[in-house]
Design a protein around this motif. Structure first.
Motif, PDB file in Angstrom:
ATOM      1  N   GLU A  33       0.855  -1.184   0.000  1.00  0.00           N
ATOM      2  CA  GLU A  33       0.000   0.000   0.000  1.00  0.00           C
ATOM      3  C   GLU A  33       0.888   1.230   0.000  1.00  0.00           C
ATOM      4  O   GLU A  33       1.617   1.481   0.947  1.00  0.00           O
ATOM      5  CB  GLU A  33      -0.878   0.017   1.259  1.00  0.00           C
ATOM      6  CG  GLU A  33      -1.988  -1.007   1.232  1.00  0.00           C
ATOM      7  CD  GLU A  33      -2.855  -0.942   2.486  1.00  0.00           C
ATOM      8  OE1 GLU A  33      -2.427  -0.334   3.487  1.00  0.00           O
ATOM      9  OE2 GLU A  33      -3.948  -1.527   2.457  1.00  0.00           O
ATOM     10  N   CYS A  34       0.803   1.983  -1.069  1.00  0.00           N
ATOM     11  CA  CYS A  34       1.594   3.200  -1.183  1.00  0.00           C
ATOM     12  C   CYS A  34       1.227   4.166  -0.048  1.00  0.00           C
ATOM     13  O   CYS A  34       0.061   4.289   0.303  1.00  0.00           O
ATOM     14  CB  CYS A  34       1.284   3.834  -2.531  1.00  0.00           C
ATOM     15  SG  CYS A  34       2.054   5.420  -2.765  1.00  0.00           S
ATOM     16  N   PRO A  35       2.224   4.825   0.532  1.00  0.00           N
ATOM     17  CA  PRO A  35       1.897   5.761   1.615  1.00  0.00           C
ATOM     18  C   PRO A  35       1.024   6.920   1.143  1.00  0.00           C
ATOM     19  O   PRO A  35       0.379   7.569   1.943  1.00  0.00           O
ATOM     20  CB  PRO A  35       3.267   6.278   2.082  1.00  0.00           C
ATOM     21  CG  PRO A  35       4.256   5.826   1.073  1.00  0.00           C
ATOM     22  CD  PRO A  35       3.661   4.706   0.288  1.00  0.00           C
ATOM     23  N   HIS A  36       0.995   7.162  -0.160  1.00  0.00           N
ATOM     24  CA  HIS A  36       0.179   8.276  -0.654  1.00  0.00           C
ATOM     25  C   HIS A  36      -1.313   7.935  -0.585  1.00  0.00           C
ATOM     26  O   HIS A  36      -2.004   8.434   0.282  1.00  0.00           O
ATOM     27  CB  HIS A  36       0.621   8.643  -2.082  1.00  0.00           C
ATOM     28  CG  HIS A  36      -0.200   9.731  -2.700  1.00  0.00           C
ATOM     29  ND1 HIS A  36      -0.600   9.696  -3.999  1.00  0.00           N
ATOM     30  CD2 HIS A  36      -0.706  10.862  -2.185  1.00  0.00           C
ATOM     31  CE1 HIS A  36      -1.322  10.783  -4.258  1.00  0.00           C
ATOM     32  NE2 HIS A  36      -1.394  11.502  -3.172  1.00  0.00           N
ATOM     33  N   LYS A  37      -1.784   7.055  -1.475  1.00  0.00           N
ATOM     34  CA  LYS A  37      -3.205   6.708  -1.423  1.00  0.00           C
ATOM     35  C   LYS A  37      -3.413   5.206  -1.560  1.00  0.00           C
ATOM     36  O   LYS A  37      -4.337   4.751  -2.234  1.00  0.00           O
ATOM     37  CB  LYS A  37      -3.978   7.448  -2.508  1.00  0.00           C
ATOM     38  CG  LYS A  37      -4.068   8.950  -2.231  1.00  0.00           C
ATOM     39  CD  LYS A  37      -5.155   9.609  -3.007  1.00  0.00           C
ATOM     40  CE  LYS A  37      -5.352  11.028  -2.483  1.00  0.00           C
ATOM     41  NZ  LYS A  37      -6.153  11.824  -3.384  1.00  0.00           N
ATOM     42  N   LEU A  84      -0.168   4.495  -9.292  1.00  0.00           N
ATOM     43  CA  LEU A  84      -1.286   5.446  -9.308  1.00  0.00           C
ATOM     44  C   LEU A  84      -0.844   6.887  -9.545  1.00  0.00           C
ATOM     45  O   LEU A  84      -1.352   7.553 -10.431  1.00  0.00           O
ATOM     46  CB  LEU A  84      -2.125   5.342  -8.027  1.00  0.00           C
ATOM     47  CG  LEU A  84      -2.936   4.060  -7.864  1.00  0.00           C
ATOM     48  CD1 LEU A  84      -4.033   4.236  -6.830  1.00  0.00           C
ATOM     49  CD2 LEU A  84      -3.570   3.609  -9.167  1.00  0.00           C
ATOM     50  N   HIS A  85       0.103   7.378  -8.778  1.00  0.00           N
ATOM     51  CA  HIS A  85       0.503   8.763  -8.991  1.00  0.00           C
ATOM     52  C   HIS A  85       2.019   8.933  -9.025  1.00  0.00           C
ATOM     53  O   HIS A  85       2.539  10.035  -8.882  1.00  0.00           O
ATOM     54  CB  HIS A  85      -0.088   9.692  -7.935  1.00  0.00           C
ATOM     55  CG  HIS A  85      -1.533   9.398  -7.625  1.00  0.00           C
ATOM     56  ND1 HIS A  85      -1.913   8.582  -6.587  1.00  0.00           N
ATOM     57  CD2 HIS A  85      -2.663   9.769  -8.251  1.00  0.00           C
ATOM     58  CE1 HIS A  85      -3.229   8.475  -6.573  1.00  0.00           C
ATOM     59  NE2 HIS A  85      -3.714   9.184  -7.570  1.00  0.00           N
ATOM     60  N   GLY A  86       2.743   7.817  -9.150  1.00  0.00           N
ATOM     61  CA  GLY A  86       4.162   7.918  -9.461  1.00  0.00           C
ATOM     62  C   GLY A  86       5.125   8.152  -8.299  1.00  0.00           C
ATOM     63  O   GLY A  86       6.294   8.433  -8.508  1.00  0.00           O
TER      64      GLY A  86
HETATM   65  S1  FES Z   1      -1.123   6.015  -4.296  1.00  0.00           S
HETATM   66 FE1  FES Z   1       0.961   5.815  -4.717  1.00  0.00          FE
HETATM   67  S2  FES Z   1       1.521   7.681  -5.567  1.00  0.00           S
HETATM   68 FE2  FES Z   1      -0.595   7.965  -5.098  1.00  0.00          FE
END
Ligand code: FES
Ligand code: SRM
Ligand SMILES: Cc1cc2nc3c(=O)[nH]c(=O)nc-3n(C[C@H](O)[C@H](O)[C@H](O)COP(=O)(O)OP(=O)(O)OC[C@H]3O[C@@H](n4cnc5c(N)ncnc54)[C@H](O)[C@@H]3O)c2cc1C
Ligand code: SF4
Lengths: 113, 814
Positions: free
Chosen positions: A48-52, A70-72
């Motif tokens: 799970e990416c720390p972003h989203k 998802l957002h790089g």
């Molecule tokens: S969820 Fe990974 S970069 Fe946005």
């Protein structure tokens, strides 16, 4: 001593070079992915990416980093920490490879985190 | 001093907002971490975020995460204890403790109050109805976004900065928006009448309806808001009402603690309250009779407060002239100081150019600038502000002042003259960063990018309006206009063109060979160059180069589009937008069998099955394959859709069989990989129902022929196609389209759509090779057909047959 176990998850070859695969089982309720780099190092991270919470296992792997699909955001596979200027980190899961078999140090269900 | 006896004093901070945390940051910079153990209480359950940017979150220009200033890790790294979502309920000045709502009691040696302000609420009926909110915190934004998702009509009450930004954001989110304002003109405290009228006109054109001189009498509704009733009888239906009529300092806690209070918490020049152990900063304070509503003065307060907390006892806060600007894309407004002449001795000088939508006014008093209002062109705003702050005598420039700095200081170059600019000239108004500070940071820390400058100085990091100036200043310090060469990525010093030329010229056929021959700095490249090289090699050596799936973005690797929750969407090809009952039935069966949550008609004339689990993809494809459907490549940097209209088959205006031609084009081009996605369309007559003139290639049929249009784009930056040629036969359309696409495939940069590519190389360069030079056209066409031999295999069928099977099954414990 922790009650966690080393679990075998398959052979090194079952993970594509510069690729990753997700594990069926969860780690404290969260998905885990096993990564294989170009030079055959194996790492495991909470997927799970720390972003989203993007699935890092689907990202492009270069060197010992993976770029979230998802957002790089770029995450270091060694420590789970985002490469600057991004911030954030995901949990790493201990792995070891013995005679071509990949083992993950997964806690028993219900063990405290 | 007490400080030496107590190496770790306890600092408690009430409020986890912008002023509070800026003060803590300033304190840490002064080594305050060694003096204090710091505890922060925040009423909101979030880390500290940039409240200013809520407008951008609402308008969809930023995500909430992008507004977070200090992450939870930051607090941890700096040894700060954060209790978020737990407001302080009481301060006991005798015992020197605070008590939180959840019952935590924390003792302090020094206390900092930074509770911000609260939205003003008028005393009108209906205020408590669901669907009514303010615009102050992320919670309010979420309420608005939820309403925008499910409802359609919004009314914003209040035509100041906040109200206008709320209205614009909601409009951007697709709601119909009405704005009620008590006064006859908008932002009356920041704008004079002409500027306010121009602003209202511009927003009116963007679809916001205004009810000025509108006194809200009540908010009506039964169980949920239904409308807004104005005093003069006007009634506006509403599903959402946003109140943005002003703010009031949040002083309840300080008042209960017995601190001296005016409109805000009274503070002295050192930011101390009437209790010397208690400081206060931000919108909750009142300093020399003044209260605050913009961040710039708060940053000064934070500096002063931090230096006193750190024991440097000399700093004093003095408020400066302030400037306001509006964060609505494409609308530039600036205002500072006096709006109009206050007495007969004041002079107003105005410039108004309605055609260009520009209005400028300066107000002069005794030879000095005391006010400026700018609409449409705000480049000189910070310069005017500086002149006001410096109280500089501007009489010599009097008649030229309104034309801006370049003209006023004639002889000097147009644009900011950084060499002549004094070091203390303010560049970033929000963060109070001067030219000197930026130059120093750039030189001392060897900064090279805007992001670096932001990280180190905070210049342009808040509202972002001075970004251009900061960039120009950076260029000035680092040696001016040297336009850095655009390399593919940080792994190489080579440009896209150089790499493409070397691949063909040196016959490089693997990624490793390219990296070795061109001196790559990383052994295996990065996520930017790997997909580019993979495409360039595939294009140069079709049939020879083996596609590297590990260098492809997930969508192209798994042949479906990843969604935000990690599921996938599946879009089968629907040739030319034509389908049959059997195909629809097969899609319906798949939707039932795999419990597909959303089935949607796309903007590209086909059907999207959204929310499919990765493990199910091969079986979904198998079922679709059985009904004769193949991948629509909705994920590919390749041919996407060929939209068509019904054309001469049915339409009374149709001149040619546009549907049939569209299908022929799609059959010719599908499967082809391109630098970026490619979309085609064919319209049966110039009414252009297939929107062909915003496609990469658009065919517009006319009586007796076909217009071939190229380089259109309906995306981020709309570009209308250029007309490449008019031809007489379908055969020519197919050949020229393929030749054009091949030229694009061979020459454009990876991730460059045809629109910017055509704009970059020019229409003539293309016309010469695909229209005028028949042999060249033929050669391009042949190369296209050759590469299609290898590209036209259905990736879904391959995977159904077992290719890449590991991709779709998780690892199991054994
Ligand atoms: S969820 Fe990974 S970069 Fe946005
Ligand atoms: C599904 C669809 C929306 C819909 O529900 O209708 C869609 C969905 C996405 N579009 Fe689109 N676009 C869709 C039609 C369009 C159109 C309309 C059209 O094709 O006629 C446009 C404007 C036309 C154009 O491209 O010129 C369009 C312009 C974009 C852009 C801006 C491209 C640009 O050059 O400016 C992006 C961003 C990008 O590609 O980088 C984008 C990106 C996306 C992405 C890939 C965003 C992403 O990265 O995840 C979305 C994928 C969703 C998914 O997983 O399915 N989408 N997108 C449409 C699919 C059409 C299809 O059948 O394949
Ligand atoms: C949508 C919007 C757009 C804006 N745009 C601009 C702009 O473009 N330019 C500009 O200069 N300014 C702008 N502002 C104003 C700017 O955001 C404020 O001036 C600034 O945030 C004030 O900082 P503060 O720390 O005083 O208050 P806040 O940032 O509001 O922080 C106060 C915090 O204290 C918390 N708190 C309150 N009581 C307690 C308690 N008892 N215990 C614990 N915590 C408590 C609150 O929940 C809040 O989180 C904008 C404001 C909004 C809402
Ligand atoms: S489908 Fe296209 S327009 Fe809609 S949200 Fe996604 S990218 Fe934006």
């Amino acid at each position: 001593m922790s009650t966690a176990n080393w679990n075998k998850v398959g052979r090194l070859e079952s993970i594509p070079v510069r690729g990753a695969r997700r594990l069926c089982s969860l780690y404290f309720g969260r998905p885990v992915a096993v990564f294989r780099t170009g030079d055959d190092q194996i790492f495991a991270l909470v997927d799970e990416c720390p972003h989203k919470k993007g699935p890092l296992s689907e990202g492009i792997i270069a060197g010992d980093t993976v770029a979230c699909p998802l957002h790089g955001m770029v995450i270091g596979l060694q420590d789970g920490v985002a490469v600057a200027p991004d911030e954030g980190a995901v949990k790493t899961v201990p792995v070891s490879v013995i005679e071509g078999e990949v083992y993950l140090h997964l806690p028993e269900p219900g063990a405290p985190g | 001093m007490t400080m030496e006896r107590n190496p770790l004093m306890r600092l408690v901070v009430i409020g986890n907002g912008m002023a509070a945390m800026r003060t803590v940051e300033e304190l840490l910079q002064r080594d305050g971490g060694a003096l204090y153990s710091i505890t922060v209480f925040g009423a909101e359950p979030h880390p500290n975020y940039n409240r200013i940017m809520l407008s951008c979150v609402l308008a969809g220009d930023k995500s909430f995460d992008e507004t977070v200033i200090n992450t939870r890790e930051w607090y941890a790294q700096n040894g700060i204890t954060l209790f978020s979502g737990d407001p302080v309920a009481a301060v006991d000045r005798e015992a020197k403790t605070v008590t939180s709502q959840s019952g935590r009691v924390v003792a302090y040696d020094k206390l900092l109050i930074a509770t911000g302000s609260r939205p003003l609420a008028p005393s009108i009926p209906g205020l408590g109805l669901p669907g009514v909110c303010a615009f102050r915190d992320i919670n309010d934004v979420e309420t608005m976004l939820e309403a925008a998702r499910t409802k359609s009509r919004a009314v914003v009450i209040g035509g100041g900065l906040l109200g206008l930004e709320a209205a614009w954001g909601l409009k951007q989110r697709g709601m119909s928006v009405a704005l009620v304002h008590l006064m006859p003109t908008l932002m009356e405290r920041q704008l004079d009448v002409p500027a306010a009228q121009m602003l209202q006109k511009a927003l009116d054109r963007r679809g916001i309806s205004f009810f000025t001189s509108g006194q809200t009498e009540s908010i009506t509704g039964d169980g949920h808001v239904e409308g807004v009733q104005l005093g003069d009888g006007r009634y506006i239906p509403a599903d959402l009402v946003v109140l943005a009529i002003g703010i009031r300092p949040n002083i309840d806690l300080a008042k209960a603690a017995g601190l001296q209070i005016g409109r805000g918490i009274t503070v002295f020049d050192d930011m101390r309250t009437s209790d010397p152990a208690i400081f206060a900063v931000g919108e909750c304070v009142e300093h020399r009779g003044q209260v605050f509503g913009l961040v710039a003065p708060l940053w000064d307060q934070a500096k002063v407060c931090a230096s006193h907390l750190a024991g440097e006892a000399t700093a004093a806060f003095a408020s400066k002239a302030l400037a306001t600007s509006l964060k609505i894309t494409g609308i530039d407004v600036f205002s500072a100081g006096a709006l109009t002449a206050a007495d007969p001795d004041d002079d107003e000088i105005t410039l108004r150019d309605d055609a260009r939508g520009i209005y400028k006014k300066v107000v002069l008093r005794e030879g000095k600038l005391v006010g400026a209002v700018l609409y449409g062109d705000v480049t000189d705003g910070q310069w005017y502000l500086q002149l006001m702050r410096d109280k500089q005598d501007v009489s010599v420039w009097r008649e030229r002042l309104v034309f801006g700095r370049a003209i006023a200081e004639t002889g000097k170059p147009v644009g900011p003259d950084f060499a002549a600019m004094p070091d203390d000239t303010q560049i970033c108004g929000c963060n109070g960063v001067s030219k000197g500070t930026i130059c120093k940071a750039v030189r001392e820390k060897n900064l090279t990018t805007l992001a670096d400058v932001r990280a180190h100085t905070k210049a342009s990091a808040s509202c972002g309006q001075c970004t251009g100036q900061v960039e120009a200043l950076l260029a000035f310090v680092t040696g001016g206009v040297k336009t850095a060469k655009k390399t593919i990525c940080a792994c190489t010093d080579q440009s896209h063109d150089e790499v493409r030329a070397a691949i063909v010229g040196k016959r490089l056929k693997t990624m490793a060979a390219v990296r070795a021959a061109l001196g790559w700095k990383t052994p295996e490249g990065c996520q930017k160059c790997r997909p580019a090289l993979n495409y360039y090699l595939l294009c140069a050596w079709p049939g020879e180069y083996v596609d590297d799936l590990r260098s492809r973005f997930v969508n192209e690797r798994v042949h479906a589009n990843i969604q935000k929750d990690g599921t996938y969407s599946v879009i089968p090809r629907m040739w030319g937008g034509v389908t049959t009952a059997a195909e629809l039935r097969a899609i319906a069966d798949v939707a039932d069998k795999y419990a597909v949550p959303t089935v949607k008609v796309t903007g590209g004339q086909r059907i999207d099955l959204l929310g499919i689990k990765k493990d199910d993809l091969p079986s979904v494809w198998r079922d679709l394959n059985r009904a004769g459907m193949v991948s629509g490549h909705a994920y590919a940097k390749g041919l996407r859709t060929v939209k068509t209209c019904v054309g001469s088959e049915w339409c009374r205006f149709g001149t040619q069989d546009s549907t049939g031609l569209g299908i022929k084009l799609e059959k010719l081009c599908w499967g082809s990989w391109t630098p970026h996605k490619v979309k085609l369309a064919v319209s049966g007559c110039p009414r252009n129902c297939a929107e062909a003139t915003i496609k990469d290639v658009g065919i517009v049929c006319v009586e007796g022929g076909f217009d071939i249009m190229i380089g259109g784009n309906g995306g981020i930056e709309v570009r209308v196609t250029d007309k490449l040629a008019r031809v007489a036969t379908e055969g020519e359309v197919l050949e020229i389209t393929a030749a054009f696409l091949q030229m694009y495939r061979e020459e454009a940069h990876y991730l460059e759509r045809t629109a910017p590519w055509v704009a970059r190389i020019g229409l003539e360069a293309i016309r010469r090779r695909v229209i005028d030079d028949r042999t060249e056209r033929q050669a391009l066409f042949d190369r296209f057909l050759y590469s299609q031999k290898f590209a036209q295999t259905d990736p879904w069928a391959e995977r159904v047959a077992g290719s890449e099977a590991h991709e779709f099954a998780p690892l199991e414990e054994v």
